[in-house]
Design a protein around this motif. Structure first.
Motif, PDB file in Angstrom:
ATOM      1  N   ASN A   1       0.801  -1.072  -0.136  1.00  0.00           N
ATOM      2  CA  ASN A   1      -0.045   0.060   0.066  1.00  0.00           C
ATOM      3  C   ASN A   1       1.158   1.348   0.075  1.00  0.00           C
TER       4      ASN A   1
ATOM      5  N   GLN B   1      -1.370   7.741  -6.753  1.00  0.00           N
ATOM      6  CA  GLN B   1      -1.877   6.548  -7.473  1.00  0.00           C
ATOM      7  C   GLN B   1      -1.614   6.400  -8.941  1.00  0.00           C
TER       8      GLN B   1
ATOM      9  N   ARG C   1      -5.763  -0.197  -7.256  1.00  0.00           N
ATOM     10  CA  ARG C   1      -7.137  -0.009  -6.803  1.00  0.00           C
ATOM     11  C   ARG C   1      -7.400   0.256  -5.520  1.00  0.00           C
ATOM     12  N   THR C   2      -8.339   1.252  -5.199  1.00  0.00           N
ATOM     13  CA  THR C   2      -8.442   1.635  -3.853  1.00  0.00           C
ATOM     14  C   THR C   2      -9.580   0.695  -3.152  1.00  0.00           C
ATOM     15  N   TYR C   3      -9.265   0.155  -2.089  1.00  0.00           N
ATOM     16  CA  TYR C   3     -10.078  -0.260  -1.297  1.00  0.00           C
ATOM     17  C   TYR C   3     -10.367   0.209  -0.094  1.00  0.00           C
ATOM     18  N   ASP C   4     -11.579   0.013   0.490  1.00  0.00           N
ATOM     19  CA  ASP C   4     -12.026   0.403   1.876  1.00  0.00           C
ATOM     20  C   ASP C   4     -11.979  -0.782   2.755  1.00  0.00           C
ATOM     21  N   CYS C   5     -10.928  -0.618   4.123  1.00  0.00           N
ATOM     22  CA  CYS C   5     -11.065  -1.549   5.141  1.00  0.00           C
ATOM     23  C   CYS C   5     -11.447  -1.103   6.295  1.00  0.00           C
TER      24      CYS C   5
ATOM     25  N   LYS D   1      -8.336   3.276   3.971  1.00  0.00           N
ATOM     26  CA  LYS D   1      -8.339   3.285   2.409  1.00  0.00           C
ATOM     27  C   LYS D   1      -6.830   2.806   2.073  1.00  0.00           C
TER      28      LYS D   1
ATOM     29  N   ARG E   1      -4.601   1.201  -1.146  1.00  0.00           N
ATOM     30  CA  ARG E   1      -4.217   1.087  -2.590  1.00  0.00           C
ATOM     31  C   ARG E   1      -3.496  -0.208  -2.924  1.00  0.00           C
TER      32      ARG E   1
ATOM     33  N   ARG F   1      -2.853  -6.033  -7.672  1.00  0.00           N
ATOM     34  CA  ARG F   1      -2.775  -7.680  -7.849  1.00  0.00           C
ATOM     35  C   ARG F   1      -1.620  -8.147  -8.299  1.00  0.00           C
TER      36      ARG F   1
ATOM     37  N   TRP G   1      -8.205  -8.447   4.536  1.00  0.00           N
ATOM     38  CA  TRP G   1      -8.512  -7.123   3.839  1.00  0.00           C
ATOM     39  C   TRP G   1      -7.236  -6.930   3.021  1.00  0.00           C
TER      40      TRP G   1
ATOM     41  N   PRO H   1      -7.801  -9.277  -1.945  1.00  0.00           N
ATOM     42  CA  PRO H   1      -7.550  -8.539  -3.327  1.00  0.00           C
ATOM     43  C   PRO H   1      -6.480  -9.095  -4.176  1.00  0.00           C
TER      44      PRO H   1
END
Length: 176
Positions: free
Chosen positions: A16, A21, A26-30, A38, A40, A43, A73, A77
């Motif tokens: 992260n 960016q 991709r941004t994920y909310d955890c 948040k 980033r 994969r 979390w 992803p």
């Protein structure tokens, strides 16, 4: 028979990154402990780490203050399976004290590796951490890979770890 090496992976600053960016993240909310974060993630990092582990016979381990939350979390992803976690409870001191100006995670890592060879991907490792680890009689061979927090894990970081692990004897894994 050689001991199985470990690949220790931090989250923030490694998987992260803190920098601007790019399109491959991709941004994920955890939500952990009731707090929204948040992150980033890319994969490709998961693919790189899994391939590195498979090609070198190493075991992937979380070395992050996310602790078990990394499996909830961060891992999914990235396509990572559930990984073992190095406990780093903020209220409990590690089994051995500090003394070289190393970061707080380093004694926990030293206690966990218990003489096994390891590579540690972290954005905060420094010469003080290396000095601490070298002075611990119960720490075996290791490579600290200081990842740029702004960029996050790079192919060069992974290749450096792969080259170091490739120079080590591999544990024999047999299937009749």
């Amino acid at each position: 028979m050689a001991e199985q090496p470990l690949l220790l992976v931090d989250v923030d600053g490694v998987l992260n990154p803190t920098g601007r960016q790019r399109g491959d993240f991709r941004t994920y909310d955890c939500v952990t402990s009731g707090t929204l974060y948040k992150v980033r993630l890319n994969r490709t990092h998961g693919t790189w780490l899994l391939t590195l582990a498979q090609n070198t016979g190493a075991a992937l381990i979380w070395a992050t203050t996310w602790e078990d939350a990394a499996n909830d979390w961060i891992g999914p992803p990235l396509g990572l399976p559930t990984l073992p976690v190095i406990p780093m409870p903020p209220s409990a001191p590690p089994a051995r004290g500090r003394g070289f100006g190393e970061m707080f995670k380093t004694p926990y890592v030293a206690d966990y590796v218990a003489g096994r060879p390891f590579v540690w991907f972290d954005d905060a490792v420094s010469e003080a951490d290396e000095e601490y680890l070298r002075h611990r009689s119960d720490v075996g061979e290791f490579l600290l890979v200081q990842v740029s927090a702004e960029r996050g894990l790079t192919r060069d970081d992974v290749d450096r770890a792969g080259a170091w692990l490739g120079d080590r004897p591999r544990e024999r894994r047999g299937s009749g």
